[in-house]
Scaffold this motif. Structure first.
Motif, PDB file in Angstrom:
ATOM      1  N   ILE A   6       0.840  -1.203   0.000  1.00 22.27           N
ATOM      2  CA  ILE A   6       0.000   0.000   0.000  1.00 22.27           C
ATOM      3  C   ILE A   6       0.874   1.252   0.000  1.00 22.27           C
ATOM      4  O   ILE A   6       0.650   2.188  -0.782  1.00 22.27           O
ATOM      5  CB  ILE A   6      -0.967  -0.003   1.212  1.00 22.27           C
ATOM      6  CG1 ILE A   6      -1.967  -1.153   1.063  1.00 22.27           C
ATOM      7  CG2 ILE A   6      -1.693   1.332   1.338  1.00 22.27           C
ATOM      8  CD1 ILE A   6      -2.820  -1.391   2.287  1.00 22.27           C
ATOM      9  N   GLU A   7       1.903   1.254   0.861  1.00 19.87           N
ATOM     10  CA  GLU A   7       2.810   2.412   0.904  1.00 19.87           C
ATOM     11  C   GLU A   7       3.557   2.569  -0.422  1.00 19.87           C
ATOM     12  O   GLU A   7       3.744   3.680  -0.912  1.00 19.87           O
ATOM     13  CB  GLU A   7       3.813   2.254   2.044  1.00 19.87           C
ATOM     14  CG  GLU A   7       3.178   2.349   3.417  1.00 19.87           C
ATOM     15  CD  GLU A   7       4.149   1.974   4.522  1.00 19.87           C
ATOM     16  OE1 GLU A   7       4.017   2.568   5.611  1.00 19.87           O
ATOM     17  OE2 GLU A   7       5.024   1.122   4.304  1.00 19.87           O
ATOM     18  N   THR A   9       2.498   1.616  -3.404  1.00 22.22           N
ATOM     19  CA  THR A   9       1.556   2.104  -4.406  1.00 22.22           C
ATOM     20  C   THR A   9       1.296   3.594  -4.235  1.00 22.22           C
ATOM     21  O   THR A   9       1.248   4.337  -5.218  1.00 22.22           O
ATOM     22  CB  THR A   9       0.228   1.325  -4.306  1.00 22.22           C
ATOM     23  OG1 THR A   9       0.510  -0.068  -4.427  1.00 22.22           O
ATOM     24  CG2 THR A   9      -0.732   1.727  -5.398  1.00 22.22           C
ATOM     25  N   GLU A  10       1.144   4.048  -2.997  1.00 17.16           N
ATOM     26  CA  GLU A  10       0.944   5.475  -2.743  1.00 17.16           C
ATOM     27  C   GLU A  10       2.151   6.285  -3.205  1.00 17.16           C
ATOM     28  O   GLU A  10       2.003   7.362  -3.806  1.00 17.16           O
ATOM     29  CB  GLU A  10       0.698   5.722  -1.250  1.00 17.16           C
ATOM     30  CG  GLU A  10      -0.642   5.242  -0.762  1.00 17.16           C
ATOM     31  CD  GLU A  10      -0.783   5.351   0.752  1.00 17.16           C
ATOM     32  OE1 GLU A  10       0.195   5.725   1.437  1.00 17.16           O
ATOM     33  OE2 GLU A  10      -1.884   5.066   1.251  1.00 17.16           O
ATOM     34  N   GLN A  13       2.140   6.501  -6.956  1.00 16.89           N
ATOM     35  CA  GLN A  13       1.115   7.450  -7.418  1.00 16.89           C
ATOM     36  C   GLN A  13       1.581   8.894  -7.227  1.00 16.89           C
ATOM     37  O   GLN A  13       1.376   9.740  -8.089  1.00 16.89           O
ATOM     38  CB  GLN A  13      -0.207   7.205  -6.688  1.00 16.89           C
ATOM     39  CG  GLN A  13      -1.362   8.007  -7.255  1.00 16.89           C
ATOM     40  CD  GLN A  13      -1.572   7.729  -8.740  1.00 16.89           C
ATOM     41  OE1 GLN A  13      -1.618   6.588  -9.169  1.00 16.89           O
ATOM     42  NE2 GLN A  13      -1.676   8.788  -9.525  1.00 16.89           N
ATOM     43  N   LYS A  14       2.221   9.207  -6.097  1.00 19.90           N
ATOM     44  CA  LYS A  14       2.742  10.556  -5.870  1.00 19.90           C
ATOM     45  C   LYS A  14       3.830  10.892  -6.879  1.00 19.90           C
ATOM     46  O   LYS A  14       3.924  12.030  -7.350  1.00 19.90           O
ATOM     47  CB  LYS A  14       3.274  10.693  -4.445  1.00 19.90           C
ATOM     48  CG  LYS A  14       2.173  10.751  -3.408  1.00 19.90           C
ATOM     49  CD  LYS A  14       2.739  10.873  -2.017  1.00 19.90           C
ATOM     50  CE  LYS A  14       1.603  10.824  -0.985  1.00 19.90           C
ATOM     51  NZ  LYS A  14       2.094  10.889   0.380  1.00 19.90           N
TER      52      LYS A  14
END
Length: 88
Positions: A6-7, A9-10, A13-14
């Motif tokens: 999750i981290e 992927t975030e 995305q950033k």
């Protein structure tokens, strides 16, 4: 410190939002040059360590056997001729 999916992927995305799609993909390839499929896990390292330990143990056993056979041969060549000449 491990990063979860999750981290990751975030973060990707950033990066895409900040740099754009192509530069973000290029940067992520630099982080994992061969891809995440080629990263070693703790299990991989433990298995590798066990194989290395097994190899070293067997190599030491072979070396010890060779040394003992060589020493026995050496002792026989030194001991047998004087013994035979003393008996005759």
């Amino acid at each position: 410190m491990a990063i979860d999916e999750i981290e990751r992927t975030e973060m990707v995305q950033k990066l895409i939002d900040t740099l754009g799609e192509t530069p973000a993909a290029t940067l992520m390839r630099c982080v994992y040059p061969s891809g995440v499929d080629f990263l070693a896990t703790k299990t991989d390292l433990a298995a590798s360590e066990e194989r290395m330990r097994s190899y070293v143990d067997s190599a030491l056993a072979r070396q010890t056997r060779m040394l003992m056979v060589t020493m026995a041969g050496f002792m026989l060549t030194i001991w047998v001729p004087p013994t035979i000449s003393a008996l005759t």
